[in-house]
Design a protein around this motif. Structure first.
Motif, short mmCIF file in Angstrom:
data_model
loop_
_atom_site.label_atom_id
_atom_site.label_comp_id
_atom_site.label_asym_id
_atom_site.label_seq_id
_atom_site.Cartn_x
_atom_site.Cartn_y
_atom_site.Cartn_z
N THR A 137 14.70 -56.78 38.33
CA THR A 137 14.79 -56.85 37.03
C THR A 137 13.62 -57.34 35.93
O THR A 137 14.33 -57.11 34.88
CB THR A 137 16.33 -56.97 36.59
OG1 THR A 137 16.38 -58.78 36.68
CG2 THR A 137 17.42 -56.11 37.83
N SER A 138 13.16 -58.67 36.34
CA SER A 138 11.72 -58.69 35.25
C SER A 138 10.37 -58.47 35.69
O SER A 138 10.16 -58.40 37.13
CB SER A 138 11.95 -60.27 35.60
OG SER A 138 11.81 -61.22 37.39
N VAL A 174 17.67 -46.11 38.12
CA VAL A 174 17.73 -45.07 39.12
C VAL A 174 16.15 -43.98 38.53
O VAL A 174 16.51 -42.76 37.61
CB VAL A 174 18.79 -45.01 39.65
CG1 VAL A 174 18.19 -43.59 40.99
CG2 VAL A 174 20.22 -45.65 39.89
N SER A 175 15.04 -44.88 39.22
CA SER A 175 14.01 -43.84 39.16
C SER A 175 14.16 -42.90 39.88
O SER A 175 14.86 -42.99 41.25
CB SER A 175 12.53 -45.01 38.96
OG SER A 175 12.81 -45.74 38.40
N HIS A 176 13.44 -41.64 39.52
CA HIS A 176 13.35 -40.40 41.10
C HIS A 176 12.02 -40.05 40.74
O HIS A 176 11.21 -39.77 39.69
CB HIS A 176 14.35 -39.55 39.88
CG HIS A 176 14.41 -37.72 41.36
ND1 HIS A 176 13.93 -37.08 40.57
CD2 HIS A 176 14.85 -37.90 42.36
CE1 HIS A 176 13.98 -36.36 41.23
NE2 HIS A 176 14.40 -36.57 42.61
N LEU A 177 11.00 -39.65 42.21
CA LEU A 177 10.16 -38.53 42.92
C LEU A 177 10.58 -36.86 43.16
O LEU A 177 11.55 -37.77 44.04
CB LEU A 177 9.33 -39.54 43.87
CG LEU A 177 7.72 -38.82 43.42
CD1 LEU A 177 7.53 -38.37 42.52
CD2 LEU A 177 7.10 -39.36 44.61
N GLY A 178 10.37 -36.53 42.36
CA GLY A 178 11.22 -35.03 43.64
C GLY A 178 9.96 -34.19 44.27
O GLY A 178 8.39 -34.24 43.67
N LEU A 179 10.07 -34.68 45.43
CA LEU A 179 8.26 -33.51 46.16
C LEU A 179 8.53 -32.75 46.42
O LEU A 179 9.80 -32.16 47.33
CB LEU A 179 7.95 -34.86 47.03
CG LEU A 179 8.06 -36.12 47.19
CD1 LEU A 179 8.21 -37.83 48.00
CD2 LEU A 179 6.41 -35.99 46.36
N GLY A 180 8.18 -31.68 46.28
CA GLY A 180 7.44 -30.24 46.85
C GLY A 180 9.57 -29.42 46.28
O GLY A 180 9.62 -29.75 45.06
N ASN A 230 16.50 -47.97 42.75
CA ASN A 230 17.70 -48.49 42.59
C ASN A 230 16.94 -49.70 41.32
O ASN A 230 16.42 -50.86 42.30
CB ASN A 230 18.25 -49.32 43.04
CG ASN A 230 19.97 -49.47 42.31
OD1 ASN A 230 19.62 -49.75 41.16
ND2 ASN A 230 20.75 -49.89 43.45
N GLY A 231 17.04 -49.82 39.89
CA GLY A 231 16.34 -50.75 39.29
C GLY A 231 16.91 -52.38 38.95
O GLY A 231 16.48 -53.43 38.13
N THR A 232 18.26 -52.58 39.20
CA THR A 232 19.48 -53.07 39.96
C THR A 232 19.92 -53.91 40.76
O THR A 232 19.27 -53.09 42.31
CB THR A 232 20.31 -52.61 38.69
OG1 THR A 232 20.43 -52.10 39.89
CG2 THR A 232 19.95 -51.62 37.61
N THR A 233 20.01 -55.12 40.73
CA THR A 233 20.61 -56.17 42.01
C THR A 233 21.89 -55.18 41.83
O THR A 233 22.67 -55.86 43.05
CB THR A 233 20.90 -56.96 41.71
OG1 THR A 233 21.71 -57.12 40.07
CG2 THR A 233 18.82 -57.41 41.07
N ALA A 239 21.14 -48.88 47.90
CA ALA A 239 21.72 -49.93 47.93
C ALA A 239 21.28 -51.28 46.45
O ALA A 239 20.00 -50.11 45.82
CB ALA A 239 21.26 -50.44 49.34
N PRO A 240 21.80 -52.24 46.60
CA PRO A 240 21.19 -53.64 45.54
C PRO A 240 19.43 -52.92 45.56
O PRO A 240 19.34 -53.87 46.86
CB PRO A 240 22.09 -54.57 46.04
CG PRO A 240 23.18 -53.90 46.35
CD PRO A 240 22.75 -53.10 46.78
N ALA A 241 18.60 -52.93 44.17
CA ALA A 241 17.29 -52.76 44.42
C ALA A 241 17.15 -52.19 45.89
O ALA A 241 15.63 -52.78 45.92
CB ALA A 241 16.94 -54.30 44.49
N GLY A 242 17.33 -51.48 46.10
CA GLY A 242 17.03 -50.52 47.59
C GLY A 242 16.30 -49.60 47.49
O GLY A 242 16.15 -48.87 45.61
#
Length: 689
Positions: free
Chosen positions: A300-301, A619-625, A636-639, A679-682
């Motif tokens: 987170t930092s 929660v960042s997202h990359l859509g492909l295709g 996941n940007g959080t713990t 998952a946390p940070a996953g």
């Protein structure tokens, strides 16, 4: 060619962007997605070295004091690649040198060939020979290594250092126009010394039995450069400098983890083959220790677990030269250092995954995404690092990163022609493509393709990643774009536009910032957040106490919420940093909720220099295709364990990975709107079943 100081790299990137030409429209048809990177592959190899072969040329090796090479008398000519290749209107290429050409002498301001590209091209051909048994690659590697060692200074006070530039008539240009750092180029350790070690270290095991005499020569020259490091930067081993309050190693090659990482790749290959070589083993251990010491931040930092590239700045990261995780993982395997492996897992599974979800291998986050040009060097660094770490999660990320070559990039078109081996020299943030294909681009493209061919299942998955449908990661809003309200006594906030964006260790985003006195406010209007969002104010912290800035947000419901405060002062000791102030993103204690429409900063005491705010979805997202073969990456940007809603057009396999990239759960989701766990940070990858 990307190397030298960060400032020089940014200038070079800006120059390249200025010469971009529009890419022709090209339709792509996505192939059927592979559900798992571990699936069996029926795709054919993608490596093609034809374009790199085209760049190769003969270079004479005359007798010059301080410069010699293997069998120079018997064979007074070797091989080197031209540094650049401009694309003609008919699709062919013409080879060109660096800098301005003097028609009278035939000399370029820099040169026709350089040690950076010669060394890395040698790595390509060594790997192709070893991986595919290509006889011509063995010969190309040999001649490139002869050319490279000729550029190495073999005696005197600079022995083991390397001259960077050479003209077509073999003239060594130690002080080119513009000048390099160091200048003269063989007066200290440098990127090109690091890359020379990379090439010699990988080449020795390959030639050890195939050509013992040549291998012994390579070993001697490797030791020559290691000796140069030992009397130069490594003489400061175990000493640390202070840079804006942060402790940094003082013995990195050229003060750079990028240069050091490439040396470590070569040393790892060499020490694996010759574990009894104490000198090489010690240098490997010390250099990798320096790389590990440059890892910063956490989930987170900022910079979220990245290994920063420069010991002189705590505010910058760039994708080009980002081989640090590959170096940590490889050296960790050779020296049995599980802590280095964990460091590499941490960067690749967290920070590098976020880079993918935020748009891919940008040239420079300094600290905001300032230079969003993307080049093959950056794409390859991600691919190599993911594959070096290995494992289920990193293999999935490697396939996504490699999709950059096949169309999943800002241009939305393939930038690698597998029928010719040509790539491109860059993609601008607006999608404009530079259709040149010089040595660096061809080399790193070839390295990526060799890596994919060595991992066929990853290759098959990568070839399905041919377009992007959504990029929802880190973005920037500018402080100077906000509404400014004055403090008491006539003191009002002002927009400052410095002559240059570069401060000496960072860039002002948008080349402007707001100087805000006590009592003043800055209110930034943003599109309503689609989900909860992490805010990172980018503040130039002053030295000494200087009050604080309070941050609040307001949503469409009219409610105001406090997110916490950031210090205006408190920058650590300047030390060897170029400025006493420290421009970098700071963390807030709370998350801005979905629906937020305004961000307000209120200065409480002292004054603040506010540059921008980084916005990072939880929660960042990359859509492909699209169509029959969409897939998705969620980060996941959080713990904390989280879930997000996604709509699937067909039944999909969802793979959940933890903060290290290990698979923790697989599930099947039916078509329609579904909750996707993280998952946390996953990170989580979803693909058609």
């Amino acid at each position: 060619m990307v190397h030298r100081t960060l400032l020089a790299a940014l200038v070079a990137a800006a120059t390249a962007a200025a010469t971009l030409v529009a890419a022709p429209a090209q339709a792509t048809t996505p192939r059927t997605a592979t559900a798992e990177a571990g699936a069996s592959s029926a795709s054919r190899p993608v490596t093609n070295l034809d374009h790199l072969d085209f760049l190769l040329d003969d270079v004479p090796l005359p007798d010059v004091p301080g410069h010699s090479t293997y069998q120079q008398t018997q064979h007074p000519t070797a091989t080197a690649p031209w540094v650049y290749a401009d694309r003609n209107a008919d699709g062919t290429y013409r080879r060109v040198g660096g800098g301005t050409l003097d028609p009278a002498t035939g000399h370029w301001g820099q040169g026709a060939f350089d040690a950076d590209d010669i060394s890395r091209a040698a790595v390509v051909y060594v790997r192709d020979w070893q991986q595919n048994g290509t006889a011509s690659s063995r010969e190309h590697a040999r001649e490139l290594l002869r050319s490279l060692t000729y550029l190495q200074t073999d005696s005197g006070p600079d022995a083991g250092n390397v001259v960077l530039w050479q003209q077509t008539d073999a003239t060594l240009n130690t002080s080119p126009t513009p000048p390099d750092s160091p200048n003269p180029s063989d007066s200290a350790d440098s990127f090109w010394v690091g890359r020379t070690i990379w090439a010699l270290g990988e080449a020795y095991p390959a030639f050890r039995h195939a050509d013992p005499g040549f291998a012994r020569f390579l070993q001697d020259r490797l030791r020559l450069s290691l000796g140069a490091l030992e009397r130069q930067s490594l003489a400061s081993y175990d000493r640390y400098d202070t840079v804006n309050g942060s402790r940094v190693p003082s013995w990195l090659v050229a003060d750079s983890t990028s240069a050091t990482a490439e040396a470590v790749l070569g040393l790892s290959a060499y020490v694996r083959a010759v574990p009894s070589d104490r000198q090489a083993r010690t240098v490997l251990q010390r250099e990798t220790t320096g790389i590990a010491a440059m890892q910063r931040g956490d989930t987170t930092s900022w910079p979220f677990g990245a290994v920063l590239p420069s010991a002189t700045s705590q505010s910058t990261w760039n994708a080009w030269g980002g081989m640090a995780p590959a170096a940590l993982a490889t050296a960790g395997s050779v020296l049995q250092r599980s802590d280095w492996q964990r460091d590499a897992e941490r960067e690749t599974a967290q920070f590098a995954a976020e880079v993918l979800a935020s748009g891919g291998p940008d040239n420079g986050w300094t600290p905001t995404p300032f230079d969003r040009t993307q080049i093959a060097y950056g794409a390859d660094s991600l691919v190599q690092s993911f594959l070096a770490v290995g494992g289920a999660g990193q293999d999935r990320l490697a396939a996504i990163a490699a999709g950059w070559y096949f169309g999943a990039n800002p241009a939305g078109v393939p930038v690698y022609d597998r029928s010719t081996g040509a790539c491109v020299d860059g993609i601008a943030a607006d999608g404009t493509v530079n259709r040149g294909c010089g040595a660096e681009s061809a080399i790193h493209t070839a390295l990526s393709m060799l890596a994919l061919d060595a991992h066929p299942a990853v290759r098959t998955a990568a070839e399905t990643v041919t377009s992007r449908s959504d990029v929802d990661g880190i973005t920037t809003v500018e402080a100077e774009g906000g509404a400014l309200s004055g403090g008491g006594g006539g003191h009002v906030p002002t927009v400052v536009r410095p002559d240059a964006a570069w401060t000496g260790s960072a860039n002002w985003s948008g080349q402007a910032y707001v100087h805000a006195p006590a009592g003043s406010t800055i209110t930034i209007t943003v599109p309503a957040f689609r989900q909860d969002t992490l805010l990172y104010p980018v503040v130039s912290q002053a030295s000494g106490p200087s009050g604080r800035t309070d941050w609040t947000v307001r949503g469409a419901d009219g409610r105001t919420r406090s997110l916490g405060s950031t210090p205006n002062g408190g920058a650590g000791a300047q030390g060897t940093a170029s400025t006493s102030s420290f421009l970098h993103p700071l963390s807030l204690g709370r998350t801005a909720p979905a629906g937020t429409t305004t961000i307000t900063a209120t200065v409480r005491g002292g004054s603040a220099d506010l540059d921008a705010v980084l916005l990072r979805p939880v929660v960042s997202h990359l859509g492909l295709g699209a169509g029959a073969s969409p897939s998705d990456l969620f980060v996941n940007g959080t713990t904390s364990a989280r879930s997000t809603t996604a709509t699937f057009e067909q039944r999909s396999t969802v793979s959940v990975y933890d903060r290290s990239g290990r698979l923790v759960r697989t599930l099947q989701l039916a078509p329609g709107a579904q909750r996707v766990p993280l998952a946390p940070a996953g990170f989580t990858v979803a693909a058609p079943r």
